[in-house]
Design an enzyme around this catalytic site. Structure first.
Site, mmCIF file in Angstrom:
data_model
loop_
_atom_site.group_PDB
_atom_site.id
_atom_site.type_symbol
_atom_site.label_atom_id
_atom_site.label_comp_id
_atom_site.label_asym_id
_atom_site.label_seq_id
_atom_site.Cartn_x
_atom_site.Cartn_y
_atom_site.Cartn_z
ATOM 1 N N THR A 33 98.706 40.941 2.378
ATOM 2 C CA THR A 33 98.339 41.792 1.234
ATOM 3 C C THR A 33 96.820 41.859 1.196
ATOM 4 O O THR A 33 96.149 40.825 1.386
ATOM 5 C CB THR A 33 98.838 41.272 -0.133
ATOM 6 N N ILE A 34 96.306 43.049 0.918
ATOM 7 C CA ILE A 34 94.849 43.144 0.797
ATOM 8 C C ILE A 34 94.366 42.332 -0.401
ATOM 9 O O ILE A 34 93.205 41.967 -0.470
ATOM 10 C CB ILE A 34 94.360 44.611 0.674
ATOM 11 N N ASP A 35 95.267 42.038 -1.347
ATOM 12 C CA ASP A 35 94.858 41.347 -2.584
ATOM 13 C C ASP A 35 94.529 39.860 -2.378
ATOM 14 O O ASP A 35 93.885 39.254 -3.234
ATOM 15 C CB ASP A 35 95.969 41.458 -3.643
ATOM 16 N N ARG A 51 70.593 55.918 -10.617
ATOM 17 C CA ARG A 51 71.848 55.922 -11.364
ATOM 18 C C ARG A 51 72.538 54.568 -11.293
ATOM 19 O O ARG A 51 72.315 53.808 -10.354
ATOM 20 C CB ARG A 51 72.830 56.897 -10.711
ATOM 21 N N GLY A 111 93.193 45.001 -6.167
ATOM 22 C CA GLY A 111 93.305 43.548 -6.239
ATOM 23 C C GLY A 111 94.459 43.082 -7.100
ATOM 24 O O GLY A 111 94.779 41.912 -7.170
ATOM 25 N N ARG A 112 95.060 44.030 -7.802
ATOM 26 C CA ARG A 112 96.165 43.716 -8.718
ATOM 27 C C ARG A 112 95.718 42.619 -9.700
ATOM 28 O O ARG A 112 94.689 42.808 -10.340
ATOM 29 C CB ARG A 112 97.409 43.298 -7.935
ATOM 30 N N ARG A 127 77.871 56.881 -12.503
ATOM 31 C CA ARG A 127 78.945 57.530 -11.739
ATOM 32 C C ARG A 127 79.916 56.432 -11.290
ATOM 33 O O ARG A 127 79.503 55.306 -11.026
ATOM 34 C CB ARG A 127 78.397 58.195 -10.482
ATOM 35 N N GLN A 142 91.209 51.474 0.939
ATOM 36 C CA GLN A 142 91.101 50.030 1.210
ATOM 37 C C GLN A 142 92.271 49.493 2.035
ATOM 38 O O GLN A 142 92.215 48.402 2.583
ATOM 39 C CB GLN A 142 91.050 49.258 -0.118
HETATM 40 O O1 F6P Z 1 99.203 44.932 -3.501
HETATM 41 C C1 F6P Z 1 98.315 45.765 -2.848
HETATM 42 C C2 F6P Z 1 97.958 46.928 -3.715
HETATM 43 O O2 F6P Z 1 97.132 47.773 -2.972
HETATM 44 C C3 F6P Z 1 97.307 46.566 -5.050
HETATM 45 O O3 F6P Z 1 95.979 46.189 -4.937
HETATM 46 C C4 F6P Z 1 97.535 47.817 -5.820
HETATM 47 O O4 F6P Z 1 97.443 47.593 -7.208
HETATM 48 C C5 F6P Z 1 98.922 48.185 -5.382
HETATM 49 O O5 F6P Z 1 99.089 47.663 -4.088
HETATM 50 C C6 F6P Z 1 99.208 49.656 -5.370
HETATM 51 O O6 F6P Z 1 100.491 49.825 -4.877
HETATM 52 P P1 F6P Z 1 101.285 51.173 -4.650
HETATM 53 O O7 F6P Z 1 101.289 51.400 -3.171
HETATM 54 O O8 F6P Z 1 102.654 50.915 -5.161
HETATM 55 O O9 F6P Z 1 100.557 52.249 -5.380
#
Ligand code: F6P
Length: 344
Positions: A126-128, A163, A171-172, A268, A276
């Site tokens: 998971t990227i998180d 700016r 990151g959830r 902005r 990501q």
């Molecule tokens: O769990 C990885 C993630 O990219 C989170 O950071 C993000 O909130 C979520 O998945 C978004 O998921 P989905 O693909 O369901 O929009």
């Protein structure tokens, strides 16, 4: 041995590298045959398979996404989902299953192992980076690299226009991407979900940065939220959404406007979103995914059911899936405090 493989949850760079390592070692060293399940647990429920052999994984090391497809389907929440999963595994004579997933997908795997005796092994991705008991998950390093490069680019345009640039990252419930990329990119303020922030304080940092004649970069995780006490103050602009506590994305835009309103500095917001998660994995993610894959197929052959491969102090180890999925790994307050020397 007949080994099933699935990738579930949100995709990330490095999934194919893990599959390639599993298949290469499984076929070459153990003489395994593989059954690839399409779209995570959904494919197992529906008995949808994909050919998974050495030709299928050739050339996939640098490829983003997953050749198996993915979904967030949870068989425990579907009609006869559990029975259908068990039926498919029996029909294909699967003797071991490798589940590559994040907290939700691996949580489901832990339940199948514990409650139904399914012989399986987990691989954390998971990227998180929020899976417990592993230093890093597959995909995190690539996401941090993408965000860091973005911050570098935003510095130059922020300077040219004097700016404030707010960067909202994924990151959830964990602020790992924000923290790592914020430090690596020299952000002037990093906001994570683990620490409710003071808008007042953020504005002070923004102003002090301008006094030093530099334009500020504010990195905010998509589920970071302001201190509820401060936001309830008269004159504060309400957060978007009826239940802002569960809202992911949108807080960056809100904060940019709030900074502009309070400081008078033009602001902005850039929301990085799915960029990501897309594209080619970094060298570190290729290395990590490959090593996780090699160790996962070993764990299958040692019948270490219910194990998850993990990275701990540069070594690949094994932990229990139930322990790794019992709670999320969030940013340690001490680590956050360490980064705060650069704020303002
Ligand atoms: O769990 C990885 C993630 O990219 C989170 O950071 C993000 O909130 C979520 O998945 C978004 O998921 P989905 O693909 O369901 O929009």
């Amino acid at each position: 041995m007949r080994v099933g493989v699935l990738t579930g949850g949100s995709d990330c760079p490095g999934l194919n590298a893990a599959l390639r390592a599993v298949v290469r070692k499984g076929v070459q060293e153990y003489g395994d045959e593989f059954v690839g399940f399409r779209d995570g647990w959904r494919g197992v429920m529906r008995d949808e398979t994909v050919t998974l052999d050495i030709p299928a994984v050739r050339g996939t090391l640098p490829r983003g996404g997953t050749i198996l497809g993915s979904s967030r389907t949870n068989p425990f929440q579907e009609d006869e989902g559990v029975e259908r999963v068990l039926g498919t595994l029996a029909r294909h004579e699967v003797e071991g299953l490798i589940v590559v997933g994040g907290t939700a997908t691996l949580g489901i795997a832990a339940r199948f192992a514990e409650e139904h005796g399914v012989p399986l092994v987990g691989v954390p991705k998971t990227i998180d980076n929020d899976i417990s008991l592993t230093d890093y998950t597959v995909g995190f390093d690539t996401a941090v690299g993408i965000v860091t490069e973005t911050i570098d680019r935003l510095h130059t345009t922020a300077e040219s226009h004097k700016r404030v640039l707010v960067v909202e990252v994924m990151g959830r419930s964990a602020g790992w991407i924000a923290l790592h990329a914020g430090l690596a990119g020299g952000a002037n303020c990093i906001l994570v979900p683990e620490q409710p922030f003071s808008v007042q304080r953020v504005c002070e940092w923004v102003e002090s940065r301008f006094r030093a004649t530099y334009a500020p970069i504010v990195v905010i995780a998509d589920s970071a939220l302001p201190d509820p006490a401060e936001i309830a103050l008269p004159g504060a602009t309400p957060l978007p959404g009826s239940d802002s506590r569960v809202r992911l994305s949108g807080v960056g835009e809100w904060l940019g406007k709030e900074i502009e309103r309070r400081t008078g500095k033009e602001s902005r917001t850039t929301v990085l979103g799915y960029i990501q998660r897309g594209g080619s994995p970094s060298p570190f993610d290729r290395w990590l995914a490959t090593r996780f894959g090699l160790h996962a197929i070993d764990a299958v052959h040692e019948a270490d059911w219910g194990a998850m491969v993990a990275l701990q102090n540069t070594r690949i180890t094994r932990v229990r899936l139930v322990d790794a999925t019992a709670s999320l790994k969030t940013v340690d307050p001490e680590l956050y405090r360490e980064a705060s020397v650069f704020f303002g």
